[in-house]
Design a protein around this motif. Structure first.
Motif, PDB file in Angstrom:
ATOM      1  N   LYS A  13      34.941  54.939  22.393  1.00  0.00           N
ATOM      2  CA  LYS A  13      36.089  55.225  21.844  1.00  0.00           C
ATOM      3  C   LYS A  13      36.949  54.029  21.231  1.00  0.00           C
ATOM      4  CE  LYS A  13      37.109  59.312  24.674  1.00  0.00           C
ATOM      5  NZ  LYS A  13      37.977  59.679  25.791  1.00  0.00           N
ATOM      6  N   TYR A  14      37.021  52.962  21.934  1.00  0.00           N
ATOM      7  CA  TYR A  14      37.548  51.692  21.281  1.00  0.00           C
ATOM      8  C   TYR A  14      36.777  51.225  20.090  1.00  0.00           C
ATOM      9  CZ  TYR A  14      41.018  50.574  24.972  1.00  0.00           C
ATOM     10  OH  TYR A  14      41.921  50.666  25.657  1.00  0.00           O
ATOM     11  N   LEU A  15      35.474  51.267  19.985  1.00  0.00           N
ATOM     12  CA  LEU A  15      34.694  50.987  18.990  1.00  0.00           C
ATOM     13  C   LEU A  15      35.087  51.791  17.662  1.00  0.00           C
ATOM     14  CD1 LEU A  15      31.522  49.655  20.361  1.00  0.00           C
ATOM     15  CD2 LEU A  15      33.124  48.431  19.363  1.00  0.00           C
ATOM     16  N   LEU A  16      35.115  53.116  17.809  1.00  0.00           N
ATOM     17  CA  LEU A  16      35.427  54.035  17.007  1.00  0.00           C
ATOM     18  C   LEU A  16      36.910  53.897  16.435  1.00  0.00           C
ATOM     19  CD1 LEU A  16      33.701  57.344  18.115  1.00  0.00           C
ATOM     20  CD2 LEU A  16      33.000  55.934  16.241  1.00  0.00           C
ATOM     21  N   TYR A  17      37.821  53.403  17.259  1.00  0.00           N
ATOM     22  CA  TYR A  17      39.266  53.200  16.743  1.00  0.00           C
ATOM     23  C   TYR A  17      39.285  51.994  15.589  1.00  0.00           C
ATOM     24  CZ  TYR A  17      41.255  56.056  20.579  1.00  0.00           C
ATOM     25  OH  TYR A  17      41.465  57.067  21.477  1.00  0.00           O
ATOM     26  N   ASN A  38      56.068  44.412  -6.941  1.00  0.00           N
ATOM     27  CA  ASN A  38      56.624  45.691  -6.223  1.00  0.00           C
ATOM     28  C   ASN A  38      57.606  45.114  -5.046  1.00  0.00           C
ATOM     29  OD1 ASN A  38      57.190  48.091  -5.037  1.00  0.00           O
ATOM     30  ND2 ASN A  38      55.121  48.754  -4.802  1.00  0.00           N
ATOM     31  N   VAL A  39      58.661  45.770  -4.382  1.00  0.00           N
ATOM     32  CA  VAL A  39      59.565  45.460  -3.662  1.00  0.00           C
ATOM     33  C   VAL A  39      58.980  45.430  -2.443  1.00  0.00           C
ATOM     34  CG1 VAL A  39      61.757  46.008  -2.748  1.00  0.00           C
ATOM     35  CG2 VAL A  39      61.516  46.326  -5.016  1.00  0.00           C
ATOM     36  N   TRP A  40      57.599  46.365  -1.984  1.00  0.00           N
ATOM     37  CA  TRP A  40      57.248  46.640  -0.778  1.00  0.00           C
ATOM     38  C   TRP A  40      56.321  45.601  -0.505  1.00  0.00           C
ATOM     39  CZ3 TRP A  40      59.961  49.697   2.223  1.00  0.00           C
ATOM     40  CH2 TRP A  40      60.677  50.697   1.662  1.00  0.00           C
ATOM     41  N   HIS A  41      56.119  44.553  -1.239  1.00  0.00           N
ATOM     42  CA  HIS A  41      54.827  43.648  -0.998  1.00  0.00           C
ATOM     43  C   HIS A  41      54.609  42.971   0.440  1.00  0.00           C
ATOM     44  CE1 HIS A  41      52.408  40.029  -1.829  1.00  0.00           C
ATOM     45  NE2 HIS A  41      53.296  39.238  -1.407  1.00  0.00           N
ATOM     46  N   TYR A  42      55.705  42.625   0.809  1.00  0.00           N
ATOM     47  CA  TYR A  42      55.795  41.844   2.063  1.00  0.00           C
ATOM     48  C   TYR A  42      55.387  42.932   3.214  1.00  0.00           C
ATOM     49  CZ  TYR A  42      57.099  37.722  -0.147  1.00  0.00           C
ATOM     50  OH  TYR A  42      57.281  36.726  -1.104  1.00  0.00           O
ATOM     51  N   LEU A  43      55.865  44.139   3.191  1.00  0.00           N
ATOM     52  CA  LEU A  43      55.648  45.223   4.192  1.00  0.00           C
ATOM     53  C   LEU A  43      54.362  45.530   4.268  1.00  0.00           C
ATOM     54  CD1 LEU A  43      56.955  46.829   6.444  1.00  0.00           C
ATOM     55  CD2 LEU A  43      57.513  48.587   4.607  1.00  0.00           C
ATOM     56  N   VAL A  44      53.848  45.788   2.902  1.00  0.00           N
ATOM     57  CA  VAL A  44      52.318  46.470   3.193  1.00  0.00           C
ATOM     58  C   VAL A  44      51.530  45.193   3.436  1.00  0.00           C
ATOM     59  CG1 VAL A  44      50.542  46.907   1.500  1.00  0.00           C
ATOM     60  CG2 VAL A  44      52.869  47.857   1.072  1.00  0.00           C
ATOM     61  N   LEU A  45      51.918  43.761   3.067  1.00  0.00           N
ATOM     62  CA  LEU A  45      51.125  42.691   3.693  1.00  0.00           C
ATOM     63  C   LEU A  45      50.995  42.585   5.003  1.00  0.00           C
ATOM     64  CD1 LEU A  45      49.301  40.397   2.877  1.00  0.00           C
ATOM     65  CD2 LEU A  45      51.465  39.060   2.634  1.00  0.00           C
ATOM     66  N   ALA A  46      52.270  42.806   5.453  1.00  0.00           N
ATOM     67  CA  ALA A  46      52.378  42.807   7.092  1.00  0.00           C
ATOM     68  C   ALA A  46      51.505  43.916   7.923  1.00  0.00           C
ATOM     69  CB  ALA A  46      53.886  42.943   7.417  1.00  0.00           C
ATOM     70  N   PHE A  47      51.647  44.920   7.228  1.00  0.00           N
ATOM     71  CA  PHE A  47      50.708  46.204   7.836  1.00  0.00           C
ATOM     72  C   PHE A  47      49.290  45.853   7.703  1.00  0.00           C
ATOM     73  CE2 PHE A  47      54.690  49.141   7.906  1.00  0.00           C
ATOM     74  CZ  PHE A  47      54.634  49.518   8.969  1.00  0.00           C
ATOM     75  N   GLY A  48      48.950  45.503   6.478  1.00  0.00           N
ATOM     76  CA  GLY A  48      47.537  44.951   6.474  1.00  0.00           C
ATOM     77  C   GLY A  48      46.918  43.970   7.450  1.00  0.00           C
ATOM     78  N   ILE A  49      47.791  42.914   7.660  1.00  0.00           N
ATOM     79  CA  ILE A  49      47.582  41.884   8.548  1.00  0.00           C
ATOM     80  C   ILE A  49      47.566  42.316  10.133  1.00  0.00           C
ATOM     81  CG2 ILE A  49      48.262  39.778   9.693  1.00  0.00           C
ATOM     82  CD1 ILE A  49      49.203  38.886   6.974  1.00  0.00           C
ATOM     83  N   MET A  50      48.724  43.464  10.342  1.00  0.00           N
ATOM     84  CA  MET A  50      48.527  43.961  11.919  1.00  0.00           C
ATOM     85  C   MET A  50      47.300  44.820  11.985  1.00  0.00           C
ATOM     86  SD  MET A  50      51.502  46.461  13.337  1.00  0.00           S
ATOM     87  CE  MET A  50      51.016  47.804  12.239  1.00  0.00           C
ATOM     88  N   PHE A  51      46.917  45.620  11.058  1.00  0.00           N
ATOM     89  CA  PHE A  51      45.516  46.515  11.102  1.00  0.00           C
ATOM     90  C   PHE A  51      44.455  45.504  11.300  1.00  0.00           C
ATOM     91  CE2 PHE A  51      47.341  50.263   8.647  1.00  0.00           C
ATOM     92  CZ  PHE A  51      48.353  50.811   9.999  1.00  0.00           C
ATOM     93  N   CYS A  52      44.392  44.384  10.597  1.00  0.00           N
ATOM     94  CA  CYS A  52      43.217  43.559  10.929  1.00  0.00           C
ATOM     95  C   CYS A  52      43.030  43.043  12.305  1.00  0.00           C
ATOM     96  CB  CYS A  52      43.276  42.438   9.868  1.00  0.00           C
ATOM     97  SG  CYS A  52      42.737  42.989   8.303  1.00  0.00           S
ATOM     98  N   PHE A  53      44.279  42.688  12.571  1.00  0.00           N
ATOM     99  CA  PHE A  53      44.188  42.020  14.071  1.00  0.00           C
ATOM    100  C   PHE A  53      44.116  43.147  14.934  1.00  0.00           C
ATOM    101  CE2 PHE A  53      47.141  38.408  12.746  1.00  0.00           C
ATOM    102  CZ  PHE A  53      46.243  37.521  12.890  1.00  0.00           C
ATOM    103  N   LEU A  54      44.519  44.379  14.793  1.00  0.00           N
ATOM    104  CA  LEU A  54      44.228  45.497  15.670  1.00  0.00           C
ATOM    105  C   LEU A  54      42.693  45.877  15.626  1.00  0.00           C
ATOM    106  CD1 LEU A  54      47.132  48.070  15.125  1.00  0.00           C
ATOM    107  CD2 LEU A  54      46.530  46.827  17.304  1.00  0.00           C
TER     108      LEU A  54
END
Length: 75
Positions: A13-17, A38-54
């Motif tokens: 399950k963890y590997l599938l997540y 775009n105005v949302w540049h830093y927010l999208v970048l933060a989410f991308g980095i967070m998803f990579c760490f997750l």
């Protein structure tokens, strides 16, 4: 050599997540660097980095549980 089935299921399950996060994170980072105007540049970048760490966290946790279930490490 018995295999701990519950721990093996949890590891899978963890590997599938982690699997979709490995693709979503880098594509969000790429999208953030392409759309710097775009105005949302830093927010999208933060989410991308967070998803990579997750993704790295879930992969590490899944592989550790997988080896624990195969080699019968008791906690």
């Amino acid at each position: 050599m018995p295999i701990n089935k519950k721990l093996l299921d949890k590891a899978i399950k963890y590997l599938l997540y982690a699997l979709p996060l490995m693709f979503i994170g880098p594509s969000l980072i790429y999208n953030a660097f392409i759309n710097k105007h775009n105005v949302w540049h830093y927010l999208v970048l933060a989410f991308g980095i967070m998803f990579c760490f997750l993704a790295v966290y879930f992969m590490f946790k899944g592989i550790k549980m997988l080896t624990d279930s195969l080699f019968n490490h008791d906690k």
